[in-house]
Design a protein around this motif. Sequence first.
Motif, PDB file in Angstrom:
ATOM      1  N   SER A  14       3.302  -3.127  -7.123  1.00 15.15           N
ATOM      2  CA  SER A  14       2.338  -3.378  -6.043  1.00 15.15           C
ATOM      3  C   SER A  14       3.013  -3.029  -4.725  1.00 15.15           C
ATOM      4  O   SER A  14       4.230  -3.187  -4.577  1.00 15.15           O
ATOM      5  CB  SER A  14       1.851  -4.834  -6.030  1.00 15.15           C
ATOM      6  OG  SER A  14       2.806  -5.690  -5.447  1.00 15.15           O
ATOM      7  N   PHE A  15       2.206  -2.539  -3.778  1.00 10.15           N
ATOM      8  CA  PHE A  15       2.762  -2.186  -2.465  1.00 10.15           C
ATOM      9  C   PHE A  15       3.303  -3.411  -1.754  1.00 10.15           C
ATOM     10  O   PHE A  15       4.238  -3.318  -0.976  1.00 10.15           O
ATOM     11  CB  PHE A  15       1.712  -1.470  -1.618  1.00 10.15           C
ATOM     12  CG  PHE A  15       1.488  -0.045  -2.057  1.00 10.15           C
ATOM     13  CD1 PHE A  15       2.431   0.938  -1.796  1.00 10.15           C
ATOM     14  CD2 PHE A  15       0.345   0.302  -2.754  1.00 10.15           C
ATOM     15  CE1 PHE A  15       2.256   2.239  -2.221  1.00 10.15           C
ATOM     16  CE2 PHE A  15       0.151   1.605  -3.169  1.00 10.15           C
ATOM     17  CZ  PHE A  15       1.106   2.574  -2.902  1.00 10.15           C
ATOM     18  N   GLU A  16       2.733  -4.581  -2.036  1.00  8.46           N
ATOM     19  CA  GLU A  16       3.202  -5.814  -1.406  1.00  8.46           C
ATOM     20  C   GLU A  16       4.581  -6.232  -1.913  1.00  8.46           C
ATOM     21  O   GLU A  16       5.298  -6.956  -1.239  1.00  8.46           O
ATOM     22  CB  GLU A  16       2.208  -6.960  -1.647  1.00  8.46           C
ATOM     23  CG  GLU A  16       0.859  -6.771  -0.976  1.00  8.46           C
ATOM     24  CD  GLU A  16      -0.053  -5.800  -1.719  1.00  8.46           C
ATOM     25  OE1 GLU A  16       0.065  -5.643  -2.950  1.00  8.46           O
ATOM     26  OE2 GLU A  16      -0.880  -5.149  -1.034  1.00  8.46           O
ATOM     27  N   LYS A  17       4.964  -5.776  -3.108  1.00  7.11           N
ATOM     28  CA  LYS A  17       6.243  -6.199  -3.710  1.00  7.11           C
ATOM     29  C   LYS A  17       7.288  -5.098  -3.759  1.00  7.11           C
ATOM     30  O   LYS A  17       8.363  -5.297  -4.297  1.00  7.11           O
ATOM     31  CB  LYS A  17       5.997  -6.757  -5.100  1.00  7.11           C
ATOM     32  CG  LYS A  17       5.198  -8.037  -5.057  1.00  7.11           C
ATOM     33  CD  LYS A  17       5.090  -8.682  -6.403  1.00  7.11           C
ATOM     34  CE  LYS A  17       4.357 -10.000  -6.259  1.00  7.11           C
ATOM     35  NZ  LYS A  17       4.411 -10.796  -7.460  1.00  7.11           N
ATOM     36  N   GLY A  65      -1.701  -1.081 -15.076  1.00  6.82           N
ATOM     37  CA  GLY A  65      -1.209  -1.557 -13.796  1.00  6.82           C
ATOM     38  C   GLY A  65      -2.227  -2.477 -13.150  1.00  6.82           C
ATOM     39  O   GLY A  65      -3.239  -2.840 -13.761  1.00  6.82           O
ATOM     40  N   LEU A  66      -1.995  -2.825 -11.912  1.00 10.53           N
ATOM     41  CA  LEU A  66      -2.873  -3.757 -11.207  1.00 10.53           C
ATOM     42  C   LEU A  66      -4.292  -3.224 -11.065  1.00 10.53           C
ATOM     43  O   LEU A  66      -5.241  -3.994 -11.026  1.00 10.53           O
ATOM     44  CB  LEU A  66      -2.294  -4.097  -9.834  1.00 10.53           C
ATOM     45  CG  LEU A  66      -0.998  -4.907  -9.860  1.00 10.53           C
ATOM     46  CD1 LEU A  66      -0.495  -5.154  -8.435  1.00 10.53           C
ATOM     47  CD2 LEU A  66      -1.164  -6.221 -10.595  1.00 10.53           C
ATOM     48  N   ALA A  67      -4.445  -1.892 -11.017  1.00  8.50           N
ATOM     49  CA  ALA A  67      -5.783  -1.305 -10.867  1.00  8.50           C
ATOM     50  C   ALA A  67      -6.686  -1.640 -12.054  1.00  8.50           C
ATOM     51  O   ALA A  67      -7.903  -1.650 -11.921  1.00  8.50           O
ATOM     52  CB  ALA A  67      -5.687   0.208 -10.693  1.00  8.50           C
ATOM     53  N   GLU A 120      -1.695   6.221 -13.288  1.00 10.95           N
ATOM     54  CA  GLU A 120      -1.331   4.896 -13.791  1.00 10.95           C
ATOM     55  C   GLU A 120      -2.216   4.550 -14.987  1.00 10.95           C
ATOM     56  O   GLU A 120      -3.424   4.412 -14.866  1.00 10.95           O
ATOM     57  CB  GLU A 120      -1.473   3.850 -12.679  1.00 10.95           C
ATOM     58  CG  GLU A 120      -0.888   2.518 -13.057  1.00 10.95           C
ATOM     59  CD  GLU A 120      -0.890   1.548 -11.895  1.00 10.95           C
ATOM     60  OE1 GLU A 120       0.203   1.182 -11.446  1.00 10.95           O
ATOM     61  OE2 GLU A 120      -1.988   1.169 -11.453  1.00 10.95           O
ATOM     62  N   ASN A 168      -6.001  -4.505 -13.963  1.00 10.57           N
ATOM     63  CA  ASN A 168      -5.684  -5.905 -14.244  1.00 10.57           C
ATOM     64  C   ASN A 168      -4.662  -6.088 -15.365  1.00 10.57           C
ATOM     65  O   ASN A 168      -4.841  -6.891 -16.261  1.00 10.57           O
ATOM     66  CB  ASN A 168      -6.961  -6.692 -14.558  1.00 10.57           C
ATOM     67  CG  ASN A 168      -7.905  -6.707 -13.388  1.00 10.57           C
ATOM     68  OD1 ASN A 168      -7.474  -6.856 -12.252  1.00 10.57           O
ATOM     69  ND2 ASN A 168      -9.181  -6.530 -13.645  1.00 10.57           N
ATOM     70  N   ASN A 212      -0.451  -6.766 -16.246  1.00 12.98           N
ATOM     71  CA  ASN A 212       0.748  -7.327 -15.622  1.00 12.98           C
ATOM     72  C   ASN A 212       1.970  -6.424 -15.770  1.00 12.98           C
ATOM     73  O   ASN A 212       3.069  -6.807 -15.425  1.00 12.98           O
ATOM     74  CB  ASN A 212       1.040  -8.717 -16.174  1.00 12.98           C
ATOM     75  CG  ASN A 212       1.276  -8.703 -17.673  1.00 12.98           C
ATOM     76  OD1 ASN A 212       1.185  -7.668 -18.317  1.00 12.98           O
ATOM     77  ND2 ASN A 212       1.563  -9.867 -18.228  1.00 12.98           N
ATOM     78  N   SER A 259       3.073  -2.066 -15.272  1.00  7.42           N
ATOM     79  CA  SER A 259       2.639  -0.732 -14.845  1.00  7.42           C
ATOM     80  C   SER A 259       3.265   0.301 -15.761  1.00  7.42           C
ATOM     81  O   SER A 259       4.475   0.253 -16.012  1.00  7.42           O
ATOM     82  CB  SER A 259       3.100  -0.417 -13.420  1.00  7.42           C
ATOM     83  OG  SER A 259       2.493  -1.258 -12.491  1.00  7.42           O
TER      84      SER A 259
END
Length: 119
Positions: free
Chosen positions: A111-114, A27-29, A24, A31, A33, A35
């Motif tokens: 994200s794994f949550e989404k 991405g979120l890793a 990646e 910070n 918005n 990926s």
Amino acid sequence: MTENYQIQKTPFIVPTNDGKYIAEHFGLAINSNISIAHMKAPPGWSEPFQTPEFDEFTFIIKGKKQFIIDNNKVILKAGESIKIQKNTRVQYSNPFEEECEYLAICTPAFSFEKVNREE
């Protein structure tokens, strides 16, 4: 990061347990918005169906990748790309004999949550 640009020289290597390689770059890793990831899916690889809360763009560099989108089978090969709208039920796989190398861009960032994978 400077005020006008950000260079990402060392991607975050996402740990996996399915043989898939994920580097990646944004991405979120770090910070971001969005990926942007370089991926390699081995022959026989697949993920469960999912309904992500983000748009996903995929560009195939080498090999082929199969998508099942709302019960429609789509197979992309090198040089082809696809955009899958958020909240669309999809399953990604490489049922072929050759590794599939591709770029994936998610907005907002993966994200794994989404991702909302089915069990």
